[in-house]
Motif scaffolding. Structure first.
Motif, PDB file in Angstrom:
ATOM      1  N   SER A 216       0.831  -1.208   0.000  1.00 40.66           N
ATOM      2  CA  SER A 216       0.000   0.000   0.000  1.00 40.66           C
ATOM      3  C   SER A 216       0.862   1.253   0.000  1.00 40.66           C
ATOM      4  O   SER A 216       0.611   2.203  -0.755  1.00 40.66           O
ATOM      5  N   ALA A 217       1.895   1.262   0.856  1.00 37.85           N
ATOM      6  CA  ALA A 217       2.777   2.431   0.926  1.00 37.85           C
ATOM      7  C   ALA A 217       3.533   2.619  -0.387  1.00 37.85           C
ATOM      8  O   ALA A 217       3.754   3.752  -0.834  1.00 37.85           O
TER       9      ALA A 217
ATOM     10  N   GLY B  80       4.845   6.021  -4.734  1.00 34.03           N
ATOM     11  CA  GLY B  80       5.076   6.160  -6.167  1.00 34.03           C
ATOM     12  C   GLY B  80       4.335   7.355  -6.730  1.00 34.03           C
ATOM     13  O   GLY B  80       4.862   8.107  -7.573  1.00 34.03           O
ATOM     14  N   ARG B  81       3.089   7.579  -6.281  1.00 35.16           N
ATOM     15  CA  ARG B  81       2.320   8.736  -6.742  1.00 35.16           C
ATOM     16  C   ARG B  81       2.966  10.047  -6.291  1.00 35.16           C
ATOM     17  O   ARG B  81       2.770  11.089  -6.923  1.00 35.16           O
TER      18      ARG B  81
ATOM     19  N   GLU C 216      12.148   4.676  -3.003  1.00 40.77           N
ATOM     20  CA  GLU C 216      11.646   4.189  -1.718  1.00 40.77           C
ATOM     21  C   GLU C 216      10.467   3.251  -1.933  1.00 40.77           C
ATOM     22  O   GLU C 216      10.346   2.217  -1.263  1.00 40.77           O
ATOM     23  N   ALA C 217       9.649   3.607  -2.907  1.00 37.46           N
ATOM     24  CA  ALA C 217       8.456   2.809  -3.173  1.00 37.46           C
ATOM     25  C   ALA C 217       8.827   1.429  -3.703  1.00 37.46           C
ATOM     26  O   ALA C 217       8.223   0.418  -3.313  1.00 37.46           O
ATOM     27  N   ILE C 218       9.819   1.382  -4.606  1.00 32.15           N
ATOM     28  CA  ILE C 218      10.227   0.084  -5.160  1.00 32.15           C
ATOM     29  C   ILE C 218      10.783  -0.814  -4.059  1.00 32.15           C
ATOM     30  O   ILE C 218      10.522  -2.022  -4.023  1.00 32.15           O
TER      31      ILE C 218
ATOM     32  N   GLY D 172       3.120  -0.482 -11.469  1.00 30.10           N
ATOM     33  CA  GLY D 172       2.893   0.956 -11.535  1.00 30.10           C
ATOM     34  C   GLY D 172       4.190   1.741 -11.416  1.00 30.10           C
ATOM     35  O   GLY D 172       4.393   2.748 -12.112  1.00 30.10           O
ATOM     36  N   LEU D 173       5.097   1.261 -10.575  1.00 32.19           N
ATOM     37  CA  LEU D 173       6.375   1.955 -10.393  1.00 32.19           C
ATOM     38  C   LEU D 173       7.253   1.822 -11.629  1.00 32.19           C
ATOM     39  O   LEU D 173       7.927   2.773 -12.050  1.00 32.19           O
TER      40      LEU D 173
END
Length: 826
Positions: free
Chosen positions: A607-608, A613-614, A620-622, A650-651
């Motif tokens: 979720s984070a 990513g947005r 960090e998201a990956i 998405g990333l």
């Protein structure tokens, strides 16, 4: 004038002319004095009409100042007892009856009678009988106390004079008080005495007396009004047996077992009828000066005629009071019944008499219904379903439904749909008074907690089918009954749609009580995660989650608190507040790590990753998405594994690594297909399309949304269908295909409007405004945007602001280029 002998008795026309000339009145002067039309006097004197209405005869008797003897002669001729030119003679009544006795026992008709046109027409159509032929006419008028049954029955009876020239009988059977009901034997004696029988000769046996009554009514055309009957058995021995006569019966109880009776059930007046009735009591000018206050007063009175008249009388006695002042006083529910009369004629006494009837009944079900009434009134909400009522009473559903139906029989509740019942507002107020008198606060809170427990258990049951792998389900405080395998999960969700308003009303009621800090509150929020997520009810999810989180923390419910922290991020994402959402998710991740809860950690990571990513925190998201993928594989949790693949896809899209993105999306969707979960398949194609749209891969996005739409249709999931339609509409609008875009959004609105999801309807309406503005149709854009603002006010600052900004452009007719808002997942 000397007394006329019966043998020399003239015709009615001759007698009327003689009396009129004696008084020195013209036809016009007599008509004015008697309150009649000049034409009425003329047709009587010409002999065109020989059987006038009894009230006409009485008006003429008074206007002509006839002596008692003359009045008797005039009445006798008017009723056809003497010589009549060319008039057929009716059979004489029983030889033992007084031939000149014409009982006229009706109470006066209400001068302010209002509404009830359809019901009045129904009564008249059944009972109007100009020839005195056909079977006995029967009409049963039922409804709650104070609803206007007697007023309607009396009004109708007065209009039926011509059909029943031998008189009208009226009897209050006192079926619902005050006092004990009149016995059948006493009712028979009173009716027979009114028909001229010697009371000493009335048989004691009910059947024998019923036969005598039928004999007395034979050959007569009479209307009998039996008011306030207890039930059908109360009136059956009082009915005529031969043609010519008719009966109107009123009762608070059901009379459906009365053979051959036309059933007329009265509900509350409409708002306009209530205001009209109030005008008749207090005066039109006073109501016209405060029309909105008059409407409020009608609403507070429950649109009950008795209450409207009583409150109107209170205003009449206080001519200097503004109507709004009384409205303000009556907004206090605890004082309301006191304002509608405190004596035997008031609303409270009227309701109490029905409850007393049940309390003193010989039937155990009746007594149980009386005991149940205060308990059933405790929860807020517009109506009450059997399952919720059963949780209140702690009884099986079949017994609960029998109790509810018995309350409906007595018009203390209304059956609004199968298994769904409703209180009239004033009856609820009365029942709550009884609740306050008979139960302490802890007992009332326990009732409300049982209701919330029922909702929580049902929410868990629905979530166990809609989100079967959700780790939240293990948190349920009690063992709930899962939905049967044969139950359609969508049907269960539809049930919650219908019950949503009641649920939120009772949730708010609990939050204003001692339950506001009880563990049932955070559990309820978690139990409804599956429903809120599947129906995109972000407003309710946010409201419940915000209140629930501190309760869970203060109660030491650490796992529950961690999940609530995670779930509180979802409405923020959907509302475009990504920074706030990220804070929730990172806090939740820390909480799950402290609990060594790897399921929670895995879900928080995915979720984070999506939210970060947005926010362009892609590196960090990956890392988080990869961590979530590793954890989910270690746990064998294919659901979270699939979500992790979607987050990575998405990333990779955002980084321009389209091949990696497509592979990640393919793996995530393949896991959903392997599970056979059509909803999950549809959702993952939808999110893949959103990711492609973010980076300009429009054709790939359209293909994904079409696949999502197909899966959602096969799953019969209208929510995801609506989202797919909205996304496709955005593509059409971006291509300048505005008409096609509008049609597609309107189809989406049609799918989700029945769910009552204001946020979703408001957002889609905003989309219509954007499309119309881009098309240059500024008038339509203004209309849509104003509607969107009204819907979104106080529930979505992000979209409300967007609508207001665009509205200013539309009002200035400034050109607008359509673009999609990808800051959320709507």
């Amino acid at each position: 004038m000397s007394e006329l002998s019966e043998s020399a008795m003239p015709t009615l026309s001759e007698l009327l002319r003689t009396f009129r000339i004696r008084t020195g009145l013209t036809q016009a002067a007599l008509a004015e004095k008697a309150g009649l039309s000049e034409q009425a006097i003329s047709v009587l004197e010409r002999g065109t009409r020989s059987r006038p209405r009894i009230d006409t005869v009485r008006s003429l008797t008074a206007a002509l100042a006839l002596t008692p003897t003359e009045a008797d002669q005039f009445l006798s001729v008017a009723r056809g007892k003497g010589k009549q030119s060319g008039a057929p003679r009716r059979p004489e009544p029983s030889a033992t009856a007084d031939a000149s006795l014409v009982p006229w026992q009706l109470p006066p008709a209400a001068r302010d009678f209002t509404g009830r046109a359809a019901q009045l027409d129904a009564i008249l159509s059944v009972l109007r009988n100009s020839h005195g032929t056909g079977p006995v006419g029967l009409v049963a008028v039922t409804g709650m106390g104070g609803i206007g049954k007697t007023t309607l029955a009396v009004h109708a009876a007065h209009k039926l004079t011509d059909s029943y020239p031998d008189g009208h009988l009226y009897l209050n059977l006192r079926g619902y008080g005050p006092g004990d009901p009149m016995s059948v034997a006493d009712a028979q004696r009173q009716l027979l005495r009114s028909l001229g029988a010697d009371p000493q000769r009335v048989p004691a046996d009910v059947e024998e007396a019923a036969g005598l009554l039928r004999s007395r009514l034979a050959g007569r055309r009479m209307l009998v009004l039996l008011d306030n009957a207890a039930d059908a058995s109360h009136v059956l021995p009082l009915l005529p047996g031969s043609s010519g006569s008719a009966v109107i019966i009123t009762s608070r109880g059901s009379l459906t077992t009365l053979p051959g009776a036309r059933q007329i059930h009265l509900d509350a007046l409409s708002e306009s009828e209530s205001v009209e009735l109030l005008s008749g009591v207090v005066g039109e000018a006073r109501v016209a000066a405060e029309p909105q206050a008059a409407k409020s007063l009608a609403s507070i009175s429950g649109r009950l005629p008795l209450a409207v008249r009583l409150i109107g009388g209170r205003l009449t006695a206080r001519p200097n009071w503004p109507i709004q002042h009384l409205v303000t006083l009556l907004e206090d529910e605890e004082r309301r019944l006191d304002s509608f009369g405190s004596d035997a004629t008031g609303v409270r006494a009227s309701i109490a008499s029905s409850v007393d009837f049940l309390e003193h009944s010989d039937r155990p079900l009746d007594r149980e219904a009386a005991r149940s009434l205060p308990l059933l009134s405790i929860p807020d909400g517009s109506d009450l379903v059997v399952a919720v009522a059963a949780s209140i009473l702690e009884l099986p559903a079949h017994r609960t439904e029998a109790i509810l139906d018995r309350l409906v029989d007595l018009n203390l509740m209304e059956a609004v749909a199968p298994e769904r019942y409703r209180f009239h507002d004033l009856i609820r107020a009365f029942a709550r008074e009884r609740s306050d008198d008979t139960l302490d606060q802890d007992q009332r809170d326990a009732v409300l907690e049982r209701v919330l427990r029922f909702y929580a258990d049902f929410g868990w049951a629905v979530q166990s089918r809609s989100h079967p792998s959700s780790p939240r389900i293990a948190i349920a405080a009690t063992t709930f009954s899962p939905l049967p395998a044969t139950t359609n999960p969508e049907a269960a969700t539809d049930w919650l749609d219908a019950e949503q308003r009641n649920l939120m009303d009772r949730y708010h009621q609990a939050m204003a009580s001692a339950l506001a800090t009880a563990p049932i509150i955070p559990e309820l929020a978690l139990a409804f995660f599956g429903y809120h997520e599947s129906r995109a009810r972000w407003v309710e999810m946010a409201e419940m989650g915000r209140a629930a989180l501190p309760i869970a923390k203060n109660s030491g419910l650490h796992s529950m608190a961690a999940w609530l922290e995670h779930d509180n991020a979802i409405p923020e994402v959907e509302n475009g507040s990504l920074e706030v959402a990220a804070e929730h998710l990172l806090r939740a991740l820390d909480m799950f790590r402290a609990l060594s809860d790897r399921h929670g950690q895995a879900r928080c990571c995915t979720s984070a990753a999506h939210v970060l990513g947005r926010l362009d925190r892609v590196t960090e998201a990956i890392e988080l998405a990869s961590e979530g993928l590793t954890l989910s594989r270690q746990l064998g949790d294919t659901t979270v594994e699939g979500v992790a693949h979607l987050a990575l896809g998405g990333l990779y899209d955002r980084n321009g690594d389209y091949a990696l993105a497509d592979d990640a999306f393919r793996q995530g969707i393949a896991l959903a297909e392997a599970s056979g979960d059509l909803r999950s398949i549809a959702k993952r194609y939808l999110n893949a399309g959103i990711s492609h749209g973010l980076v300009g891969r429009v054709d790939d996005a359209v293909e994904a949304w079409l696949r999502s739409l197909d899966a959602a249709r096969r799953a019969q999931n209208k929510e995801i269908q609506a989202q797919a339609f909205q996304r496709l509409a955005a593509v059409f609008a971006g291509r300048g295909e505005y008409s096609k875009a509008r049609d597609t959004v309107e189809e989406a609105i049609g799918l989700i409007r029945p769910f009552g999801n204001r946020l979703r309807v408001g957002y889609f309406t905003l989309e219509l405004g954007k499309i119309s503005a881009a098309a240059g149709d500024f008038a339509m854009a203004t209309q849509h945007l104003e509607t969107a603002i009204d819907i979104l006010r106080d529930i979505s600052p992000h979209f409300e602001t967007a609508a207001k900004e665009l509205l200013e452009l539309a009002r200035r007719r400034q050109p607008f280029t359509y673009s999609s808002d990808y800051s959320h997942i709507m």
